[in-house]
Structure formats: C-alpha cells, structure tokens
Design a protein around this motif. Sequence first.
Motif, PDB file in Angstrom:
ATOM      1  N   GLY A   1      -3.679  -8.152   9.270  1.00 54.97           N
ATOM      2  CA  GLY A   1      -3.218  -9.535   9.290  1.00 54.97           C
ATOM      3  C   GLY A   1      -4.263 -10.453   8.674  1.00 54.97           C
ATOM      4  N   ALA A   2      -4.065 -11.755   8.869  1.00 54.35           N
ATOM      5  CA  ALA A   2      -5.008 -12.745   8.345  1.00 54.35           C
ATOM      6  C   ALA A   2      -6.418 -12.417   8.824  1.00 54.35           C
ATOM      7  CB  ALA A   2      -4.602 -14.143   8.780  1.00 54.35           C
ATOM      8  N   GLY A   3      -7.378 -12.541   7.925  1.00 56.12           N
ATOM      9  CA  GLY A   3      -8.770 -12.229   8.216  1.00 56.12           C
ATOM     10  C   GLY A   3      -9.172 -10.816   7.815  1.00 56.12           C
ATOM     11  N   THR A   4      -8.198  -9.964   7.540  1.00 58.15           N
ATOM     12  CA  THR A   4      -8.480  -8.585   7.140  1.00 58.15           C
ATOM     13  C   THR A   4      -9.151  -8.566   5.770  1.00 58.15           C
ATOM     14  OG1 THR A   4      -6.643  -7.667   8.404  1.00 58.15           O
ATOM     15  CG2 THR A   4      -7.412  -6.369   6.521  1.00 58.15           C
ATOM     16  N   ILE A   5     -10.124  -7.705   5.623  1.00 57.19           N
ATOM     17  CA  ILE A   5     -10.788  -7.509   4.333  1.00 57.19           C
ATOM     18  C   ILE A   5     -10.409  -6.128   3.815  1.00 57.19           C
ATOM     19  CG2 ILE A   5     -12.993  -7.309   3.128  1.00 57.19           C
ATOM     20  CD1 ILE A   5     -14.097  -9.379   5.124  1.00 57.19           C
ATOM     21  N   LYS A   6      -9.881  -6.100   2.587  1.00 59.87           N
ATOM     22  CA  LYS A   6      -9.451  -4.854   1.954  1.00 59.87           C
ATOM     23  C   LYS A   6     -10.291  -4.594   0.716  1.00 59.87           C
ATOM     24  CE  LYS A   6      -4.531  -4.694   3.109  1.00 59.87           C
ATOM     25  NZ  LYS A   6      -3.196  -4.511   2.509  1.00 59.87           N
ATOM     26  N   LYS A   7     -10.559  -3.306   0.486  1.00 59.55           N
ATOM     27  CA  LYS A   7     -11.203  -2.878  -0.752  1.00 59.55           C
ATOM     28  C   LYS A   7     -10.190  -2.032  -1.512  1.00 59.55           C
ATOM     29  CE  LYS A   7     -14.985  -0.181  -2.655  1.00 59.55           C
ATOM     30  NZ  LYS A   7     -16.079   0.748  -2.345  1.00 59.55           N
ATOM     31  N   ILE A   8      -9.975  -2.379  -2.771  1.00 59.03           N
ATOM     32  CA  ILE A   8      -9.036  -1.657  -3.621  1.00 59.03           C
ATOM     33  C   ILE A   8      -9.829  -1.008  -4.742  1.00 59.03           C
ATOM     34  CG2 ILE A   8      -6.986  -1.844  -5.072  1.00 59.03           C
ATOM     35  CD1 ILE A   8      -6.398  -4.486  -3.461  1.00 59.03           C
ATOM     36  N   THR A   9      -9.643   0.305  -4.896  1.00 60.72           N
ATOM     37  CA  THR A   9     -10.321   1.066  -5.942  1.00 60.72           C
ATOM     38  C   THR A   9      -9.274   1.547  -6.935  1.00 60.72           C
ATOM     39  OG1 THR A   9     -11.979   1.793  -4.347  1.00 60.72           O
ATOM     40  CG2 THR A   9     -11.842   3.011  -6.417  1.00 60.72           C
ATOM     41  N   PHE A  10      -9.468   1.200  -8.206  1.00 62.33           N
ATOM     42  CA  PHE A  10      -8.527   1.561  -9.264  1.00 62.33           C
ATOM     43  C   PHE A  10      -8.982   2.860  -9.925  1.00 62.33           C
ATOM     44  CE2 PHE A  10      -8.246  -2.909  -8.500  1.00 62.33           C
ATOM     45  CZ  PHE A  10      -6.884  -3.152  -8.493  1.00 62.33           C
ATOM     46  N   ASN A  11      -8.027   3.752 -10.173  1.00 62.24           N
ATOM     47  CA  ASN A  11      -8.333   5.100 -10.651  1.00 62.24           C
ATOM     48  C   ASN A  11      -7.900   5.353 -12.090  1.00 62.24           C
ATOM     49  OD1 ASN A  11      -9.142   5.823  -7.976  1.00 62.24           O
ATOM     50  ND2 ASN A  11      -6.993   5.943  -7.446  1.00 62.24           N
ATOM     51  N   TYR A  12      -7.537   4.347 -12.821  1.00 60.65           N
ATOM     52  CA  TYR A  12      -6.945   4.599 -14.139  1.00 60.65           C
ATOM     53  C   TYR A  12      -7.907   4.416 -15.301  1.00 60.65           C
ATOM     54  CZ  TYR A  12      -6.222  -0.428 -13.672  1.00 60.65           C
ATOM     55  OH  TYR A  12      -6.402  -1.770 -13.447  1.00 60.65           O
ATOM     56  N   GLY A  13      -9.185   4.242 -15.050  1.00 63.02           N
ATOM     57  CA  GLY A  13     -10.181   4.215 -16.109  1.00 63.02           C
ATOM     58  C   GLY A  13     -10.260   2.932 -16.913  1.00 63.02           C
ATOM     59  N   GLY A  14      -9.661   1.861 -16.456  1.00 60.34           N
ATOM     60  CA  GLY A  14      -9.728   0.587 -17.165  1.00 60.34           C
ATOM     61  C   GLY A  14     -10.974  -0.199 -16.793  1.00 60.34           C
TER      62      GLY A  14
ATOM     63  N   ASP B   1       0.826  -1.216   0.000  1.00 58.24           N
ATOM     64  CA  ASP B   1       0.000   0.000   0.000  1.00 58.24           C
ATOM     65  C   ASP B   1       0.859   1.265   0.000  1.00 58.24           C
ATOM     66  OD1 ASP B   1      -2.126  -1.743   0.087  1.00 58.24           O
ATOM     67  OD2 ASP B   1      -2.520  -1.454   2.215  1.00 58.24           O
ATOM     68  N   ASN B   2       2.081   1.181   0.518  1.00 60.42           N
ATOM     69  CA  ASN B   2       3.005   2.324   0.510  1.00 60.42           C
ATOM     70  C   ASN B   2       3.892   2.325  -0.734  1.00 60.42           C
ATOM     71  OD1 ASN B   2       2.156   3.239   3.093  1.00 60.42           O
ATOM     72  ND2 ASN B   2       3.413   1.664   4.023  1.00 60.42           N
ATOM     73  N   LEU B   3       4.211   1.141  -1.245  1.00 57.30           N
ATOM     74  CA  LEU B   3       5.097   1.041  -2.407  1.00 57.30           C
ATOM     75  C   LEU B   3       4.380   1.394  -3.706  1.00 57.30           C
ATOM     76  CD1 LEU B   3       7.819   0.186  -3.687  1.00 57.30           C
ATOM     77  CD2 LEU B   3       6.904  -2.155  -3.764  1.00 57.30           C
ATOM     78  N   TYR B   4       3.184   0.900  -3.894  1.00 58.11           N
ATOM     79  CA  TYR B   4       2.476   1.094  -5.167  1.00 58.11           C
ATOM     80  C   TYR B   4       2.337   2.563  -5.578  1.00 58.11           C
ATOM     81  CZ  TYR B   4       1.287  -3.898  -5.179  1.00 58.11           C
ATOM     82  OH  TYR B   4       1.336  -5.252  -5.197  1.00 58.11           O
ATOM     83  N   PRO B   5       2.010   3.472  -4.645  1.00 49.34           N
ATOM     84  CA  PRO B   5       1.910   4.873  -5.071  1.00 49.34           C
ATOM     85  C   PRO B   5       3.223   5.432  -5.635  1.00 49.34           C
ATOM     86  CG  PRO B   5       0.851   4.584  -2.957  1.00 49.34           C
ATOM     87  CD  PRO B   5       1.565   3.296  -3.273  1.00 49.34           C
ATOM     88  N   LYS B   6       4.340   4.822  -5.263  1.00 49.76           N
ATOM     89  CA  LYS B   6       5.642   5.276  -5.753  1.00 49.76           C
ATOM     90  C   LYS B   6       5.950   4.757  -7.152  1.00 49.76           C
ATOM     91  CE  LYS B   6       7.353   5.352  -1.035  1.00 49.76           C
ATOM     92  NZ  LYS B   6       8.226   4.715  -0.058  1.00 49.76           N
ATOM     93  N   ILE B   7       5.259   3.695  -7.577  1.00 42.94           N
ATOM     94  CA  ILE B   7       5.608   3.066  -8.856  1.00 42.94           C
ATOM     95  C   ILE B   7       4.467   3.022  -9.874  1.00 42.94           C
ATOM     96  CG2 ILE B   7       7.435   1.658  -7.842  1.00 42.94           C
ATOM     97  CD1 ILE B   7       5.519  -0.730  -7.881  1.00 42.94           C
ATOM     98  N   ILE B   8       3.248   3.350  -9.457  1.00 40.05           N
ATOM     99  CA  ILE B   8       2.101   3.276 -10.361  1.00 40.05           C
ATOM    100  C   ILE B   8       1.482   4.660 -10.530  1.00 40.05           C
ATOM    101  CG2 ILE B   8      -0.182   2.281 -10.759  1.00 40.05           C
ATOM    102  CD1 ILE B   8       0.528   0.071  -8.824  1.00 40.05           C
ATOM    103  N   PRO B   9       1.406   5.126 -11.771  1.00 39.27           N
ATOM    104  CA  PRO B   9       0.657   6.378 -11.964  1.00 39.27           C
ATOM    105  C   PRO B   9      -0.827   6.126 -11.679  1.00 39.27           C
ATOM    106  CG  PRO B   9       1.644   5.596 -14.030  1.00 39.27           C
ATOM    107  CD  PRO B   9       1.948   4.593 -12.981  1.00 39.27           C
ATOM    108  N   ASN B  10      -1.512   7.099 -11.130  1.00 39.19           N
ATOM    109  CA  ASN B  10      -2.928   6.949 -10.762  1.00 39.19           C
ATOM    110  C   ASN B  10      -3.132   5.711  -9.900  1.00 39.19           C
ATOM    111  OD1 ASN B  10      -3.712   9.207 -12.339  1.00 39.19           O
ATOM    112  ND2 ASN B  10      -3.613   7.922 -14.149  1.00 39.19           N
TER     113      ASN B  10
END
Length: 159
Positions: free
Chosen positions: A49-62, A28-37
């Motif tokens: 940790g294990a059991g955590t639920i994450k939501k990822i929102t992509f901003n690049y219009g794909g 989550d800290n590395l990706y902003p350094k290497i991915i535009p948008n």
Amino acid sequence: MGVFTFENEVTSVVPPTKFFKAFILNADNLYPKIIPNQPQTEIVEGDGGAGTIKKITFNYGGELKTIKHRLDVVDEASLTYKYTVLEGDLISETIDQIVKEIKVTEGPDGGSILKSTSIYHTKGDNQLDEGKLKSGEEKGLALLKAAEAYLLANPAEYN
C-alpha cells in the motif's frame, strides 16, 4: 531546481475498475504475461500500500536496469495511483526526482480514460531531453496497449 510536467491521456475499451485492478494493482502478475524478459519486482519495505518501496530490475539489456520507487497513493475508490521514483537509472546528473500520477476514469462506451501526469524535478537549472522523455512515454503506451490486448483476450481475469 526546475520542474517539468508532462501529461498524457489514453483511452481503452476495458472498463475502469478492471483496468485499474489489472494494470495498476496486479501489475506484478500481469507484466510477466505480456512482456518478454519481464522485470523483477521486489518489495523492499511495506505491505504493497501507500508508503511501500519497490525495486524493479529490468532484464532486457536496455539502458534502464533498476528503479526504486515509493508508492504515495493507492486509492481503489478513486482509481488513483501515485508514486515517486527515488533511485535508479532514471535518476541522473540531470534529474533529481520523478513523480508519476495515474488516474483512471469512465470513458466512452463503458471503457476507460487513463490520465497520466509525470513531474520531473531537475537538478539546478538542467533541461530535459524531450526526445528521451517522449520515447519513454511511447514505451509506457505500448505496455498499456499490450495489457489491454491481454485483458480483451482473457476476459475472465481480473474481474
């Protein structure tokens, strides 16, 4: 329900522990350094940790807009990470669930070998579009190589 398994193995010159820490634990800290948008990650439930639920929102219009996944295994000792995609644009009329496991091991000359297994559970007797899957795997490989390049250019990070 059908089950389709895809395995991939990639080598990196980055040592295993450093690679796991940067590419998996601190993604989550590395990706902003290497991915535009860069995608936005939100912890919906849990402590990371294990059991955590994450939501990822992509901003690049794909095609891919959101993914919600559950972390099943986060094992720093064995450098293993496993999650299950529960909701989002990867889940469709064809795909019911995706389980992904990543294991980082010692590679040649002090580098790493990243072994990735993706298990697709389809609805009914639906088949998968292997072209789309291959395209997704190639995007994952490009992300991995971008992370490797960043770590090589910034050796003091993630020690």
